[in-house]
Motif scaffolding. Structure first.
Motif, PDB file in Angstrom:
ATOM      1  N   PRO A  28       0.816  -1.215   0.000  1.00 15.36           N
ATOM      2  CA  PRO A  28       0.000   0.000   0.000  1.00 15.36           C
ATOM      3  C   PRO A  28       0.850   1.264   0.000  1.00 15.36           C
ATOM      4  N   VAL A  29       0.414   2.233  -0.791  1.00  9.09           N
ATOM      5  CA  VAL A  29       1.144   3.480  -1.015  1.00  9.09           C
ATOM      6  C   VAL A  29       0.809   4.480   0.090  1.00  9.09           C
ATOM      7  N   VAL A  30       1.847   5.161   0.575  1.00 11.05           N
ATOM      8  CA  VAL A  30       1.688   6.204   1.590  1.00 11.05           C
ATOM      9  C   VAL A  30       2.431   7.452   1.129  1.00 11.05           C
ATOM     10  N   ASP A  31       1.783   8.610   1.248  1.00  9.15           N
ATOM     11  CA  ASP A  31       2.396   9.931   1.073  1.00  9.15           C
ATOM     12  C   ASP A  31       3.126  10.105  -0.261  1.00  9.15           C
ATOM     13  N   PRO A  32       2.472   9.936  -1.412  1.00  4.93           N
ATOM     14  CA  PRO A  32       3.146  10.175  -2.697  1.00  4.93           C
ATOM     15  C   PRO A  32       3.365  11.669  -2.942  1.00  4.93           C
ATOM     16  N   ARG A  33       4.537  12.001  -3.526  1.00  2.62           N
ATOM     17  CA  ARG A  33       4.875  13.403  -3.768  1.00  2.62           C
ATOM     18  C   ARG A  33       5.608  13.534  -5.102  1.00  2.62           C
ATOM     19  N   PRO A  34       5.107  14.357  -6.033  1.00  6.92           N
ATOM     20  CA  PRO A  34       5.804  14.545  -7.302  1.00  6.92           C
ATOM     21  C   PRO A  34       7.126  15.285  -7.103  1.00  6.92           C
ATOM     22  N   SER A  35       8.074  15.037  -7.994  1.00  8.50           N
ATOM     23  CA  SER A  35       9.300  15.828  -8.012  1.00  8.50           C
ATOM     24  C   SER A  35       8.957  17.242  -8.468  1.00  8.50           C
ATOM     25  N   PRO A  36       9.782  18.225  -8.132  1.00 12.49           N
ATOM     26  CA  PRO A  36       9.474  19.601  -8.548  1.00 12.49           C
ATOM     27  C   PRO A  36       9.270  19.754 -10.049  1.00 12.49           C
ATOM     28  N   ASP A  37      10.014  18.964 -10.873  1.00 10.67           N
ATOM     29  CA  ASP A  37       9.844  19.097 -12.317  1.00 10.67           C
ATOM     30  C   ASP A  37       8.674  18.287 -12.863  1.00 10.67           C
ATOM     31  N   GLY A  38       7.976  17.548 -11.996  1.00 16.25           N
ATOM     32  CA  GLY A  38       6.794  16.799 -12.403  1.00 16.25           C
ATOM     33  C   GLY A  38       7.077  15.538 -13.188  1.00 16.25           C
ATOM     34  N   ARG A  39       8.335  15.123 -13.289  1.00 19.59           N
ATOM     35  CA  ARG A  39       8.665  13.948 -14.106  1.00 19.59           C
ATOM     36  C   ARG A  39       8.542  12.639 -13.332  1.00 19.59           C
ATOM     37  N   VAL A  79       7.363  10.549  -9.334  1.00 17.97           N
ATOM     38  CA  VAL A  79       6.627  10.577  -8.072  1.00 17.97           C
ATOM     39  C   VAL A  79       7.355   9.664  -7.096  1.00 17.97           C
ATOM     40  N   ALA A  80       7.678  10.185  -5.930  1.00 25.16           N
ATOM     41  CA  ALA A  80       8.240   9.370  -4.853  1.00 25.16           C
ATOM     42  C   ALA A  80       7.132   9.023  -3.879  1.00 25.16           C
ATOM     43  N   TYR A  81       7.238   7.843  -3.276  1.00 27.15           N
ATOM     44  CA  TYR A  81       6.203   7.402  -2.342  1.00 27.15           C
ATOM     45  C   TYR A  81       6.800   6.345  -1.424  1.00 27.15           C
ATOM     46  N   VAL A  82       6.069   5.987  -0.382  1.00 24.85           N
ATOM     47  CA  VAL A  82       6.502   4.956   0.550  1.00 24.85           C
ATOM     48  C   VAL A  82       5.565   3.757   0.425  1.00 24.85           C
ATOM     49  N   ALA A  83       6.137   2.568   0.398  1.00 21.63           N
ATOM     50  CA  ALA A  83       5.369   1.325   0.402  1.00 21.63           C
ATOM     51  C   ALA A  83       6.194   0.262   1.109  1.00 21.63           C
ATOM     52  N   GLY A  84       5.583  -0.416   2.053  1.00 25.65           N
ATOM     53  CA  GLY A  84       6.293  -1.462   2.778  1.00 25.65           C
ATOM     54  C   GLY A  84       7.506  -0.966   3.526  1.00 25.65           C
ATOM     55  N   GLY A  85       7.472   0.282   3.980  1.00 23.62           N
ATOM     56  CA  GLY A  85       8.598   0.853   4.691  1.00 23.62           C
ATOM     57  C   GLY A  85       9.745   1.280   3.807  1.00 23.62           C
ATOM     58  N   ALA A 116       6.398   9.601 -13.963  1.00 19.32           N
ATOM     59  CA  ALA A 116       5.027  10.105 -13.968  1.00 19.32           C
ATOM     60  C   ALA A 116       4.139   9.359 -14.954  1.00 19.32           C
ATOM     61  N   ASP A 117       4.731   8.668 -15.935  1.00 18.38           N
ATOM     62  CA  ASP A 117       3.921   7.876 -16.861  1.00 18.38           C
ATOM     63  C   ASP A 117       3.729   6.443 -16.383  1.00 18.38           C
ATOM     64  N   GLY A 118       4.233   6.118 -15.186  1.00 21.45           N
ATOM     65  CA  GLY A 118       4.058   4.785 -14.623  1.00 21.45           C
ATOM     66  C   GLY A 118       5.204   3.836 -14.876  1.00 21.45           C
ATOM     67  N   ALA A 119       6.219   4.269 -15.600  1.00 18.60           N
ATOM     68  CA  ALA A 119       7.354   3.391 -15.909  1.00 18.60           C
ATOM     69  C   ALA A 119       8.458   3.572 -14.872  1.00 18.60           C
ATOM     70  N   GLY A 120       9.362   2.620 -14.856  1.00 18.03           N
ATOM     71  CA  GLY A 120      10.598   2.762 -14.102  1.00 18.03           C
ATOM     72  C   GLY A 120      10.462   2.729 -12.604  1.00 18.03           C
ATOM     73  N   ASP A 121       9.456   2.053 -12.078  1.00 16.25           N
ATOM     74  CA  ASP A 121       9.296   2.003 -10.622  1.00 16.25           C
ATOM     75  C   ASP A 121      10.464   1.248  -9.990  1.00 16.25           C
ATOM     76  N   ARG A 122      10.997   1.812  -8.897  1.00 16.10           N
ATOM     77  CA  ARG A 122      12.095   1.143  -8.205  1.00 16.10           C
ATOM     78  C   ARG A 122      12.206   1.665  -6.780  1.00 16.10           C
ATOM     79  N   ALA A 123      12.860   0.863  -5.926  1.00 15.09           N
ATOM     80  CA  ALA A 123      13.116   1.263  -4.547  1.00 15.09           C
ATOM     81  C   ALA A 123      14.433   2.019  -4.472  1.00 15.09           C
ATOM     82  N   LEU A 124      14.398   3.169  -3.821  1.00 13.59           N
ATOM     83  CA  LEU A 124      15.621   3.921  -3.578  1.00 13.59           C
ATOM     84  C   LEU A 124      16.252   3.547  -2.237  1.00 13.59           C
ATOM     85  N   ALA A 125      15.430   3.194  -1.270  1.00 12.21           N
ATOM     86  CA  ALA A 125      15.917   2.770   0.044  1.00 12.21           C
ATOM     87  C   ALA A 125      14.870   1.853   0.644  1.00 12.21           C
TER      88      ALA A 125
END
Length: 712
Positions: free
Chosen positions: A132-143, A145-151, A158-167
């Motif tokens: 489940p997604v928590v607190d999604p926030r677009p980057s300033p340039d709108g390209r 979206v960062a969000y939290v899921a599973g900690g 922004a087009d739905g591609a390239g999803d990945r975990a940063l931490a």
């Protein structure tokens, strides 16, 4: 009121008349759009995302939860339920959103799923990401979206591609995933520091500052549901006073995979209170000592993670946190709010720009030309302006008040366009006017219901301390009816101003007045909005100062109001519940009955950041904790021999003021042979959003108070 809905039912159904009212405004930098949340009616819980086009004057729906979810009901994750409880959010649908710098793209979560809305086009879509997604926030340039899921902190295009975990928890070689999250605010930050987020985009959209929270040091409590013994208790990491807090670190994480820890003296300053990152300067941090008597404003070197102290604050009592600061001016000066010379002032760089005529409460916007602030009358104001909060424009040349008329006002602004929200004593609800260059160009319609009664609060001051008060008499009261039984209806403690120059906050008090009471709301020492000394007058002394001021207000008003001092009751919730129980136990000569809702009865059971600010560390201040408690031998020793009727109400699912507070008080009262009543609320948290529960709570309180005071 024949054929008309009752006030308790309406009050519950409309969630205190908040449903249908526009809120959470954002103004686009080009001044053409205002984005906001609003439900379709005064009884509809589901908020929609709206856009007001200022050029055409049209309002359009940017996101409709019912359409996006295909009519399915919402399902909330544990993390989202916790976020809403911390923010006291009782509505549904789109309860929060974030936008890019141009206010072209909005992101929000529904049922743990990620959605974005193109605000110009008015279209919304779901991005297929893990939840489940928590607190999604677009980057300033709108390209992106960062969000939290599973900690884990994740990012998606922004087009739905390239999803990945940063931490992600467990992502490091030596990291234990148990209790670790990235990008979320810990309990203390969300509940007490007014910091509800845990990650911040860089202005260039290439990196993020990310909070890493390790809750493994925090003690575990278990909140059971006694009405359903087949269910496992809920495990809660609760940092009670004197116990370990979560370990909070801050990381600089790049989209290229780089990872740098931000360095500061976390042993001396463990609280990460504020983070600010704007184009005007390097990242700004505000970190606090555990005793909250010292704090540092730090800048971050984004290449090395090292920090540099920009400013240090110290206070022998405590330091408060304020909305909107710290921040940078566009030319790189630090903006902060400080207590100087007995006043709460706005400081830019090294220079205070306001004086003791104003009590600054928040910074609303910072521009090249000026700073927009929220303020009430200061300790040296010529007019006390009881309960009023105004919007002021401040710069090097002086201060100009922008809001007009007796009321409570706030604003959001971008460029030359602002949205001014105003509530007054004489009218229900609030109006939201859009101003361009100071001139009204639009009004955002409210769909909130009109209450079936009208609050008639008289604002005044009482006693030698000039305690702010609101007095409400029955709607049909005539002077020849003589004095009335009195109901004190306070919150009476830190963070809770009840005496305000607005109509709706007094509705419940008016309803109680219409049941035959003279209702008095008194904001004694400890309550906000007057002066630093007033707020800090409760240090180490909740039980003395706040109770003494209720007594002084009552007796000070009796000379010119129809108050029957032989029949005085008191009711309250949370701190007000503590105050109500304290009143009937310690001062039965004044108070003859009390209703204590969700009371904090033993401050060792309440959280670190709040409790230690006012009472110190329990290991060092044991006598102070005992004296302010309702359940210790010392706390009960102050109770008089005279017994007064006391009803205690508590939600068994409360994870803020846990039900143990009431259970321990009841046990102590029983052991002392003191009669009382306990009303447990199954499945109810610190809020009471359930319609039937909220309605019947009012009715049961009135019945108890009338019975206890011998009213027909």
């Amino acid at each position: 009121m024949t054929g008309q809905i009752s006030f308790p039912r309406q009050y519950a159904r409309t969630q205190r008349f908040t449903l249908g009212a526009p809120r959470a405004f954002t103004v686009s930098p080009d001044g053409t759009r205002v984005v906001f949340l609003r439900s379709r009616s005064g009884t509809d819980r589901a908020n929609l995302l709206w856009v007001r086009d200022l050029e055409s004057g049209q309002e359009r729906i940017a996101a409709d939860p019912a359409a996006l979810l295909g009519g399915a009901s919402e399902e909330l994750s544990a993390e989202e339920r916790a976020r809403r409880e911390r923010s006291r959010e009782g509505s549904a649908g789109v309860v929060g959103y974030a936008v890019d710098e141009a206010v072209e793209l909005a992101a929000f979560a529904l049922s743990g799923r990620l959605f974005t809305a193109e605000l110009r086009a008015g279209t919304a879509r779901e991005l297929p990401v893990p939840g489940p997604v928590v607190d999604p926030r677009p980057s300033p340039d709108g390209r992106r979206v960062a969000y939290v899921a599973g900690g884990a902190l994740r990012v998606v295009d922004a087009d739905g591609a390239g999803d990945r975990a940063l931490a992600a928890p467990g992502g490091g070689e030596s990291e234990n995933a148990d209790g670790v999250t990235y990008g979320l605010a810990e309990f203390i930050a969300a509940e007490e520091m007014d910091r509800s987020r845990g990650f911040w985009w860089s202005p260039d959209s290439e990196r993020l500052l990310v909070a890493r929270v390790d809750e493994s040091p925090v003690q575990r409590w278990w909140i059971a549901d006694p009405a359903n013994p087949d269910r496992e208790p809920q495990e809660v990491a609760y940092p009670a006073a004197g116990t370990p807090n979560a370990d909070v670190r801050l990381l600089l994480i790049g989209l290229d995979g780089s990872r740098t820890e931000v360095e500061w003296d976390r042993a001396a300053y463990p609280y990460l209170a504020r983070v600010h990152w704007s184009p005007a300067g390097p990242p700004l941090l505000l970190v606090q000592a555990r005793d909250q008597r010292g704090q540092l404003y730090l800048t971050v070197d984004t290449e090395t993670g090292r920090t540099r102290m920009l400013h240090a604050d110290e206070d022998p009592v405590w330091l408060d946190l304020f909305p909107g600061v710290p921040a940078w001016t566009p030319d790189g000066r630090l903006v902060r709010i400080a207590d100087e010379g007995g006043a709460r002032v706005l400081v830019v760089g090294a220079r205070p720009l306001t004086g003791p005529q104003l009590h600054v409460r928040a910074v609303l916007d910072v521009s090249q030309a000026d700073i927009l602030i929220s303020a009430s009358a200061g300790p040296e104001a010529s007019d006390p302006a009881i309960g009023e909060i105004h919007v002021h424009r401040v710069n090097e040349l002086g201060t100009e008040r922008l809001s007009e008329g007796q009321g409570v006002h706030s604003a959001v602004r971008s460029g030359t366009v602002s949205v001014l929200s105003s509530a007054t004593l004489g009218a229900s609800g609030a109006t939201a006017r859009v101003l361009s260059d100071g001139k009204s160009v639009a009004t955002i319609t409210s769909y909130a219901e009109q209450p079936v009664l009208t609050a008639r609060a008289r604002l005044t001051e009482a006693g030698t301390r000039r305690i702010p008060c609101a007095v409400l008499l029955p709607t049909d009261y005539r002077e020849d009816k003589g004095p009335l039984p009195v109901l004190m209806d306070p919150y009476g403690g830190p963070h809770g101003q009840r005496v305000v120059a607005a109509h709706n906050p007094h509705l419940t008090s008016q309803w109680f007045a219409d049941q035959g009471f003279a209702v008095v709301v008194a904001d004694g020492r400890g309550t906000p909005g007057r002066s630093p000394a007033w707020e800090k007058g409760v240090m180490n002394d909740f039980a003395g100062a706040t109770l003494d001021d209720q007594v002084e207000a009552l007796q000070g008003l009796a000379g010119n109001h129809p108050l029957d001092l032989s029949r005085v009751a008191i009711r309250g919730w949370s701190y007000g519940g503590y105050l109500a129980a304290l009143a009937v136990l310690r001062r039965p000569d004044v108070f003859h009955a009390g209703v204590a809702g969700a009371p904090v009865t033993d401050f060792r059971l309440y959280d670190t950041h709040y409790t230690e600010r006012y009472l110190g560390h329990p290991d060092e201040q044991g006598k102070v904790y005992a004296a302010n408690s309702l359940v210790t031998d010392e706390g009960l020793s102050g109770a008089a021999e005279t017994h007064r009727p006391l009803m205690i109400i508590h939600g068994l699912a409360d994870d803020n003021v846990v039900a143990a507070h009431t259970l321990r008080l009841s046990s102590a009262l029983l052991a002392a042979g003191r009669p009382h009543e306990v009303l447990p609320l199954s499945g109810v948290t610190h809020m009471t959003p359930q319609e039937q529960v909220a309605e019947n709570l009012l009715l049961l309180q009135v019945a108890f108070l009338k019975r206890s005071l011998g009213m027909a």
